[in-house]
Design an enzyme around this catalytic site. Structure first.
Site, PDB file in Angstrom:
ATOM      1  N   GLN A 112       3.108   9.960   0.595  1.00  0.00           N
ATOM      2  CA  GLN A 112       4.391   9.265   0.794  1.00  0.00           C
ATOM      3  C   GLN A 112       5.378   9.528  -0.341  1.00  0.00           C
ATOM      4  O   GLN A 112       6.563   9.261  -0.203  1.00  0.00           O
ATOM      5  CB  GLN A 112       4.174   7.754   0.974  1.00  0.00           C
ATOM      6  CG  GLN A 112       3.475   7.421   2.288  1.00  0.00           C
ATOM      7  CD  GLN A 112       3.293   5.931   2.448  1.00  0.00           C
ATOM      8  OE1 GLN A 112       2.323   5.363   1.960  1.00  0.00           O
ATOM      9  NE2 GLN A 112       4.233   5.275   3.104  1.00  0.00           N
ATOM     10  N   GLY A 136       0.836  -1.196   0.000  1.00  0.00           N
ATOM     11  CA  GLY A 136       0.000   0.000   0.000  1.00  0.00           C
ATOM     12  C   GLY A 136       0.867   1.240   0.000  1.00  0.00           C
ATOM     13  O   GLY A 136       1.987   1.223   0.514  1.00  0.00           O
ATOM     14  N   HIS A 151      -4.853   1.949   7.404  1.00  0.00           N
ATOM     15  CA  HIS A 151      -3.474   2.444   7.508  1.00  0.00           C
ATOM     16  C   HIS A 151      -3.223   3.537   6.462  1.00  0.00           C
ATOM     17  O   HIS A 151      -2.696   4.603   6.771  1.00  0.00           O
ATOM     18  CB  HIS A 151      -2.507   1.265   7.319  1.00  0.00           C
ATOM     19  CG  HIS A 151      -1.055   1.629   7.268  1.00  0.00           C
ATOM     20  ND1 HIS A 151      -0.124   1.124   8.157  1.00  0.00           N
ATOM     21  CD2 HIS A 151      -0.356   2.442   6.432  1.00  0.00           C
ATOM     22  CE1 HIS A 151       1.072   1.631   7.857  1.00  0.00           C
ATOM     23  NE2 HIS A 151       0.964   2.430   6.812  1.00  0.00           N
TER      24      HIS A 151
HETATM   25 ZN    ZN Z   1       2.303   3.625   5.697  1.00  0.00          ZN
END
Ligand code: ZN
Length: 172
Positions: A51, A46, A136
């Site tokens: 990110q 994921g 998450h």
């Molecule tokens: Zn993460």
């Protein structure tokens, strides 16, 4: 598709709250493809847009087992519409916190509303690894990391370790 750099703790951007995607267009699909390439190369199951430094509410996932065909998912503007009262515990890790794993307790099942890669509205009921992974990644869109769900003592220890690594990397 382009593989992008993944931001690593203690990068401050990881704490940003991402903005909704206004329109699912080719630029958004391009970003989703870059995210998938980056995630598979890592390798991970994921990845949230923040990110790779893009504060937009989108994530990619593939929770297929190794003996199954790849099953890439693109999830845009996700919204959790219900959560089960039952919880489950998984050992979680994160591409932005490499080589650190800890048990996290979350609702075992969730209902999700989101836009897919074509911008179509979708609804999904998730359980098991899929439910955990979605929660998450959605946390990332709100600037939340899985270490926020563990004890402060453990979290402080992880933060110190990564701050030290970042200082060492700067010097070299
Ligand atoms: Zn993460």
């Amino acid at each position: 598709m382009t593989k992008r750099d993944i931001l690593i703790l203690p990068e401050a951007k990881l704490r940003l709250v991402s903005d909704p995607v206004e329109r699912v267009d080719d630029a958004v699909r391009q970003l989703a493809d870059d995210m998938l390439e980056t995630m598979y190369a890592a390798p991970g199951i994921g990845l949230a847009a923040i990110q790779i430094g893009e504060p937009r509410r989108m994530l990619v996932m593939d929770v297929a087992r190794e003996d199954e065909d790849p099953d890439p998912m693109v999830v845009i503007n996700p919204e959790i519409v219900w959560e089960s009262p039952e919880l489950s515990v998984y050992q979680e890790g994160c591409l932005s916190i490499p080589e650190y794993y800890a048990d996290v307790e979350r609702p075992a099942r969730i209902g999700l509303r989101f836009l897919d890669r074509e911008g179509a509205e979708r609804e999904l009921e998730a359980d098991g690894l899929l439910a955990t992974c979605l929660q998450h990644e959605i946390d990332h869109l709100n600037g939340v990391l899985f270490i926020d769900h563990i004890s402060k003592l453990k979290r402080d220890r992880v933060m110190k370790k990564f701050q030290k690594q970042a200082r060492l990397a700067e010097k070299s």
